[in-house]
Structure formats: C-alpha cells, structure tokens
Write a protein that holds these residues in place. Structure first.
Motif, short mmCIF file in Angstrom:
data_model
loop_
_atom_site.label_atom_id
_atom_site.label_comp_id
_atom_site.label_asym_id
_atom_site.label_seq_id
_atom_site.Cartn_x
_atom_site.Cartn_y
_atom_site.Cartn_z
N GLN A 1 0.82 -1.20 0.00
CA GLN A 1 0.00 0.00 0.00
C GLN A 1 0.86 1.26 0.00
OE1 GLN A 1 -2.35 -0.62 3.49
NE2 GLN A 1 -0.76 0.03 4.89
N HIS B 1 -14.48 11.86 4.03
CA HIS B 1 -14.97 10.84 4.96
C HIS B 1 -14.92 11.37 6.39
CE1 HIS B 1 -14.59 7.66 1.82
NE2 HIS B 1 -13.61 8.45 1.40
N GLU C 1 -12.59 3.57 12.52
CA GLU C 1 -13.28 4.03 11.32
C GLU C 1 -12.32 4.68 10.32
OE1 GLU C 1 -16.67 6.31 12.50
OE2 GLU C 1 -17.40 4.73 13.83
N ALA D 1 -10.41 1.88 8.62
CA ALA D 1 -11.28 1.20 7.65
C ALA D 1 -11.41 2.05 6.38
CB ALA D 1 -12.66 0.94 8.27
N ALA D 2 -11.53 3.37 6.55
CA ALA D 2 -11.63 4.25 5.39
C ALA D 2 -10.33 4.24 4.58
CB ALA D 2 -11.96 5.67 5.84
N ALA E 1 -8.13 1.81 4.39
CA ALA E 1 -8.03 0.53 3.69
C ALA E 1 -8.94 0.50 2.48
CB ALA E 1 -8.38 -0.61 4.65
N ASP E 2 -10.15 1.03 2.60
CA ASP E 2 -11.09 1.04 1.48
C ASP E 2 -10.59 1.94 0.36
OD1 ASP E 2 -13.78 0.56 0.24
OD2 ASP E 2 -13.93 2.73 0.56
N ILE E 3 -10.07 3.11 0.70
CA ILE E 3 -9.55 4.03 -0.31
C ILE E 3 -8.39 3.39 -1.07
CG2 ILE E 3 -8.34 6.23 -0.64
CD1 ILE E 3 -10.01 7.25 1.81
N HIS E 4 -7.47 2.78 -0.33
CA HIS E 4 -6.33 2.13 -0.98
C HIS E 4 -6.76 0.93 -1.81
CE1 HIS E 4 -3.15 3.86 2.04
NE2 HIS E 4 -3.58 4.75 1.17
N ARG E 5 -7.74 0.21 -1.33
CA ARG E 5 -8.22 -0.96 -2.07
C ARG E 5 -8.78 -0.55 -3.43
NH1 ARG E 5 -10.52 -3.15 1.89
NH2 ARG E 5 -12.51 -2.06 1.68
N ARG E 6 -9.31 0.66 -3.50
CA ARG E 6 -9.87 1.15 -4.77
C ARG E 6 -8.82 1.87 -5.61
NH1 ARG E 6 -12.91 4.99 -3.58
NH2 ARG E 6 -13.11 4.96 -1.30
#
Length: 320
Positions: free
Chosen positions: A25, A84, A103, A106-107, A109-114
């Motif tokens: 990441q 966010h 939170e 989690a945000a 991780a989600d941003i990097h995942r996308r």
C-alpha cells in the motif's frame, strides 16, 4: 464514531499491519498544523493531483450542524473530492478516539483498495496519532468509573491523586484534571497496567507521510481573529441557538467546542456577541499554540511554509 464513549475509552485494539501488508500500500498522507493554517485547502489540492480522498481528523467537524463555528469545508470548497468522517455525530454524542481509529483505518483501507490515495487532514493531534501510530486503547467499566467518581465527589481530587501516585507515578505527574485522574485509576484497576503504558509511541501502524504547515505566528493571530469575526457575521449565534435546541449542552464534547461554549453564554445573557467573539479569539489563539507544541514534538513531520507559492508541488514531492 457512533458510540457515546469518552475520548480515551474503547475496547482493546491490537495494532498489527499484517504479513506483507505494508509492502502493498502507498503511504497515508497526513496534513497537520494549527487551526486556520490552510490544511483543508492543501488536502483538496493534493487530492485533485493524486486522485485522492480525504479523511477528516478534526474532532469537532464530526458533528452535524456544527458548520460555521468549526470552519467546516463546504461542498463547493471540496471541489468534488470525497470526504470521509464529516458529519458523523449528533451534538449529544461524545467523540471517541478509539472509534475514530477503527473508522479512519477502515476508510484508509477502502480508499487504498480502490487504488486511490488516502489523505488525513486535521488539527486534532491525538486523532491523527490514533490513525497513524501503533496505539491501543484500554477498555472501560462503568461500575468502576461510578465508584471512582463517587469517591471524587465525596473526598475531592487529592486522595485520588495520591492513589494514582502509588500505582502510576508517570500519569500522576502528567495529568491535572479530575476526569483524567479518574480514568487513569479506572484503567489500572481494570487492566492491572498503568495508564501511562497505553500512551502512543512514534511508530507508524502503516507507511505514512506527515506534512505540517509552518505558519507566521503574528499573521496567524490576525487571521484567526478575522475568521472569528466572519463566523459571527455569518450567523454563528443562530447556529448555536439551533444546536442548543438539539441538545448541545448535553454533549460533553460538542458543548466545549471553541465558539460554541462562548456563544452559549450569550444565549444565557452572561455576555454579548462582542464579548463572546473576543473570548473565542483568545481561546482559539491559545488552542493554536497548543497544536503547534503538540506537532512540533513529532520529528517525523515535514514542515512546509503555508504561504509558499510552490506549496502543493513541494508537498507532492514528499509523497512520492
């Protein structure tokens, strides 16, 4: 942050990045500095360049309806960049660092995942560290808390401080207010560990780059005063009146926010708007000094001149 827990409460959190996670990441970017230094603007400009999304790390901007007094970034100023953890709490809720840690991560991780870049922006130092650093939170036990608060009410703070000195001299020397002394004793009784052992270390939970905005202090003083006057002319008193009807005074966190505490006194007839504005200016300047002291203590922060015409380019260079 949906719970109504104190800012140092929460369930135990184990902070491991996981096998191989760090190598996959990009670094989290954090824009830090004192209030009024332009963090939100820089975060938006960097997000536009990096295909990024912004995570709010200003604890008072979690609150719905607290817009004018927190200088919350408007939809127009966001320029289409997703934000966010804005407007996530009612004014009667209590902000929780442990909730924010969960939170915000989690945000991220989600941003990097996308495939996008995560950018933290805010001046709440402990919240920044909760998102970035290896940091765990002890639990809480209402029965212990209630008993300690009863002892405080009956006997005063001095006996509690003496008890804390015996089990946790580091915290006893560092903590001044009654609420935190009670919390430190609660943690020791609950976990068997001194409260000081839960303090953050300067070790990133995952790769990160912190960019601090270096300010001219006299210019910042003038800027903060002008900003408070703009808040007043934009309807801060009406905002406080509306939030008061929604329970602002019951909110242990929100009711103490800069500007809101002072303008509640106007509603109570204890001050006029001019007095409240001056009190807010003084309190805001003091807060900015505390923020600078906090962030200056972190040697990992890269400081850039807030008025440098090449600020964005220099910040992007630091982020790789």
């Amino acid at each position: 942050m949906t719970g109504e827990r104190g800012s140092e409460q929460g369930s135990p959190v184990r902070n491991g990045a996981g096998p191989g996670q760090e190598g996959r990441q990009p670094p989290v970017i954090a824009i830090v500095g004192p209030t009024g230094s332009g963090k939100s603007d820089l975060a938006v400009r960097m997000a536009l360049e990096l295909d990024g999304e912004i995570i709010n790390a200003d604890s008072m901007q979690f609150y719905r309806g607290m817009d004018i007094g927190t200088a919350k970034i408007t939809a127009e100023e966001r320029k289409g960049v997703p934000h966010h953890l804005l407007d996530t709490l009612d004014v009667t809720d209590e902000a929780s660092v442990s909730d924010f840690q969960r939170e915000s991560r989690a945000a991220i991780a989600d941003i990097h995942r996308r495939g996008r870049r995560a950018i933290l922006a805010g001046g709440s130092g402990l919240y920044i560290r909760a998102a970035l650093d290896v940091l765990e939170f002890p639990g809480t036990e209402p029965a212990i808390r209630q008993r300690l608060e009863h002892d405080l009410e009956v006997s005063g703070l001095a006996p509690l401080r003496t008890r804390l000195e015996l089990v946790d001299p580091v915290s006893a020397a560092r903590l001044g207010d009654a609420r935190r002394v009670v919390r430190a004793l609660e943690v020791h009784e609950l976990t068997g560990r001194p409260f000081s052992s839960f303090m953050p270390v300067r070790e990133y939970f995952q790769p990160a780059v912190q960019i601090g905005l270096e300010v001219d202090r006299e210019l910042l003083r003038e800027r903060l005063a002008a900003r408070v006057h703009r808040m007043v002319s934009s309807g801060l008193l009406d905002e406080v009146r509306r939030l008061d009807s929604l329970g602002l005074r019951r909110g242990r966190t929100a009711s103490r926010a800069l500007g809101y505490a002072q303008f509640l006194r106007v509603l109570d007839g204890e001050a006029d708007e001019e007095q409240a504005a001056e009190e807010t200016i003084v309190a805001t300047r003091q807060f900015a000094r505390r923020q600078l002291t906090w962030f200056r203590a972190d040697p990992r922060i890269h400081w850039l001149d807030w008025q440098d015409p090449d600020l964005v380019a220099k910040a992007l260079t630091l982020c790789g």
